[in-house]
Design a protein around this motif. Structure first.
Motif, PDB file in Angstrom:
ATOM      1  N   UNK A  39       0.838  -1.184   0.000  1.00 30.55           N
ATOM      2  CA  UNK A  39       0.000   0.000   0.000  1.00 30.55           C
ATOM      3  C   UNK A  39       0.881   1.244   0.000  1.00 30.55           C
ATOM      4  N   UNK A  40       0.412   2.254  -0.708  1.00 33.21           N
ATOM      5  CA  UNK A  40       1.190   3.474  -0.817  1.00 33.21           C
ATOM      6  C   UNK A  40       1.256   4.190   0.529  1.00 33.21           C
ATOM      7  N   UNK A  41       2.463   4.679   0.845  1.00 37.26           N
ATOM      8  CA  UNK A  41       2.637   5.440   2.075  1.00 37.26           C
ATOM      9  C   UNK A  41       2.304   6.884   1.782  1.00 37.26           C
ATOM     10  N   UNK A  42       1.701   7.533   2.750  1.00 35.53           N
ATOM     11  CA  UNK A  42       1.343   8.936   2.578  1.00 35.53           C
ATOM     12  C   UNK A  42       2.078   9.786   3.586  1.00 35.53           C
ATOM     13  N   UNK A  43       2.374  11.004   3.193  1.00 34.83           N
ATOM     14  CA  UNK A  43       3.026  11.971   4.063  1.00 34.83           C
ATOM     15  C   UNK A  43       2.237  13.264   4.013  1.00 34.83           C
ATOM     16  N   UNK A  44       1.866  13.757   5.192  1.00 33.63           N
ATOM     17  CA  UNK A  44       1.131  15.014   5.274  1.00 33.63           C
ATOM     18  C   UNK A  44       1.638  15.782   6.485  1.00 33.63           C
ATOM     19  N   UNK A  45       1.406  17.101   6.493  1.00 32.71           N
ATOM     20  CA  UNK A  45       1.892  17.890   7.632  1.00 32.71           C
ATOM     21  C   UNK A  45       1.240  17.428   8.933  1.00 32.71           C
ATOM     22  N   UNK A  46       1.992  17.497   9.993  1.00 37.13           N
ATOM     23  CA  UNK A  46       1.475  17.053  11.286  1.00 37.13           C
ATOM     24  C   UNK A  46       0.375  17.977  11.784  1.00 37.13           C
ATOM     25  N   UNK A  47       0.555  19.273  11.573  1.00 33.71           N
ATOM     26  CA  UNK A  47      -0.447  20.219  12.051  1.00 33.71           C
ATOM     27  C   UNK A  47      -0.497  21.458  11.177  1.00 33.71           C
ATOM     28  N   UNK A  48      -1.637  22.130  11.236  1.00 30.30           N
ATOM     29  CA  UNK A  48      -1.833  23.393  10.529  1.00 30.30           C
ATOM     30  C   UNK A  48      -2.741  24.273  11.360  1.00 30.30           C
ATOM     31  N   UNK A  49      -2.544  25.557  11.210  1.00 30.70           N
ATOM     32  CA  UNK A  49      -3.404  26.533  11.875  1.00 30.70           C
ATOM     33  C   UNK A  49      -4.048  27.431  10.834  1.00 30.70           C
ATOM     34  N   UNK A  50      -5.267  27.828  11.088  1.00 28.98           N
ATOM     35  CA  UNK A  50      -5.958  28.741  10.188  1.00 28.98           C
ATOM     36  C   UNK A  50      -6.923  29.578  11.003  1.00 28.98           C
ATOM     37  N   UNK A  51      -7.596  30.496  10.314  1.00 26.28           N
ATOM     38  CA  UNK A  51      -8.574  31.358  10.957  1.00 26.28           C
ATOM     39  C   UNK A  51      -9.911  31.206  10.254  1.00 26.28           C
ATOM     40  N   UNK A  52     -10.929  31.490  10.986  1.00 21.49           N
ATOM     41  CA  UNK A  52     -12.280  31.377  10.432  1.00 21.49           C
ATOM     42  C   UNK A  52     -12.404  32.173   9.134  1.00 21.49           C
ATOM     43  N   UNK A  53     -13.068  31.599   8.168  1.00 20.33           N
ATOM     44  CA  UNK A  53     -13.311  32.282   6.909  1.00 20.33           C
ATOM     45  C   UNK A  53     -12.234  32.090   5.867  1.00 20.33           C
ATOM     46  N   UNK A  54     -11.092  31.551   6.275  1.00 26.83           N
ATOM     47  CA  UNK A  54     -10.008  31.345   5.318  1.00 26.83           C
ATOM     48  C   UNK A  54     -10.163  30.017   4.586  1.00 26.83           C
ATOM     49  N   UNK A  55      -9.485  29.925   3.469  1.00 27.26           N
ATOM     50  CA  UNK A  55      -9.404  28.658   2.747  1.00 27.26           C
ATOM     51  C   UNK A  55      -8.185  27.896   3.258  1.00 27.26           C
ATOM     52  N   UNK A  56      -8.378  26.612   3.484  1.00 31.79           N
ATOM     53  CA  UNK A  56      -7.283  25.774   3.978  1.00 31.79           C
ATOM     54  C   UNK A  56      -6.957  24.715   2.936  1.00 31.79           C
ATOM     55  N   UNK A  57      -5.688  24.581   2.641  1.00 28.45           N
ATOM     56  CA  UNK A  57      -5.229  23.556   1.709  1.00 28.45           C
ATOM     57  C   UNK A  57      -4.262  22.616   2.422  1.00 28.45           C
TER      58      UNK A  57
END
Lengths: 117, 114
Positions: free
Chosen positions: B1-19
Motif C-alpha cells: 500500500x502506498x505510504x502517505x506523508x502530510x503535515x502534522x499540524x496546521x493553523x488557520x482562521x475562520x473564513x479562510x481557505x485551507x489547503x
C-alpha cells in the motif's frame, strides 16, 4: 449519525478478562471493518468481513477474534486482556468489499472505549 | 500500500481557505485517493475521494495533479467546527485482492482560530 451502531459505548474491565464488542452496520451494507485507535498507535485496521466471510486481516492479535453473523452484525472478541489493549475500537461498514474498481466509502460507528485496569 | 506523508499540524482562521497537501510518491495505477475527517472521540468521516484532476463536493475540493504523486484537500471558508484531524489515504482498488482496508497515517491536525 453514520447509521452504524456499536455497543457498549464504554467498557471497563481487568487484565486477563475477555470482552465482546458488538457492531451493527448500516442497513444494506455487507462489509464490516474493525479498527483500534490508541494514543500511541493511531488508527489501526484490524479485520474485515464481507457477507459473513473474512476478507482482509490487518494488525489483529491472536488474542482477538471477530465474526460476522447472518444478520450482518459483527462481534469483536478480545481475550486475555492487557493494559495495552485499552483503546477506542471502531467498527465501520460499507456496501461493497472493495473488490470492485475504486475504494468505497466506509461509515464509522461512534466507537467503544475499552479501559483495561 | 502506498505510504502517505502530510503535515502534522496546521493553523488557520475562520473564513479562510485551507489547503492540506498529501504526498504519495508510490501510488499505484489503480489507487484512489480518499480523505477522512476525525473529531476527538468520534469515528472518522469520509470527506472526498478522487482518482485524477479535480473533484468537488458540498464540503471540499480535491486536486490531483497529472502524476498523482500528491493531492491537495481544499476546505473553503473554514469555521471553528472544522477543527479536526484530516487523514489522506490511498488504495482500495480493483486489484487489491478484494480488500478495502484503510491504512491511516498520523493525519494533519487542523486548528481553526476565531
Amino acid at each position: 449519525d453514520s447509521g452504524v451502531t456499536q455497543t457498549p459505548k464504554h467498557l471497563i474491565t481487568a487484565t486477563g478478562q475477555r470482552v465482546t464488542l458488538r457492531c451493527s452496520p448500516r442497513s444494506g451494507d455487507l462489509s464490516v471493518y474493525w479498527y483500534q485507535q490508541s494514543l500511541d498507535q493511531g488508527l489501526q485496521f484490524l479485520i474485515q468481513y464481507y457477507n459473513g466471510e473474512e476478507r482482509a486481516k490487518g494488525n489483529i492479535l491472536e488474542r482477538f477474534s471477530a465474526q460476522q453473523f447472518p444478520d450482518l452484525h459483527s462481534e469483536l472478541n478480545l481475550s486475555s486482556l492487557e493494559l495495552g489493549d485499552s483503546a477506542l475500537y471502531f467498527c465501520a461498514s460499507s456496501v461493497r468489499d472493495g473488490g470492485l474498481a475504486g475504494a468505497n466509502e466506509q461509515f464509522f460507528g461512534p466507537g467503544t472505549r475499552l479501559t483495561v485496569l | 500500500l502506498a505510504k502517505t506523508t502530510q503535515p502534522i499540524s496546521m493553523d488557520s482562521y475562520e473564513g479562510q481557505e485551507v489547503n492540506i497537501t498529501c504526498s504519495h510518491n508510490n501510488i499505484a495505477t489503480n489507487d484512489y485517493i480518499t480523505w477522512y475527517q476525525q473529531f476527538p472521540s468520534q469515528g472518522p468521516r469520509f470527506i472526498i475521494q478522487g482518482y485524477k484532476t479535480k473533484v468537488t463536493n458540498e464540503v471540499a475540493s480535491l486536486f490531483i495533479p497529472a502524476d498523482r504523486k500528491s493531492s491537495t484537500l481544499s476546505l473553503p471558508r473554514v469555521s471553528l467546527s472544522d477543527t479536526a484531524v484530516y487523514y489522506c489515504l490511498v488504495g482500495g482498488t480493483l486489484f487489491s485482492g478484494g480488500y478495502n482496508k484503510l491504512i491511516f497515517g498520523a493525519g494533519t491536525r487542523l486548528a481553526v482560530h476565531p
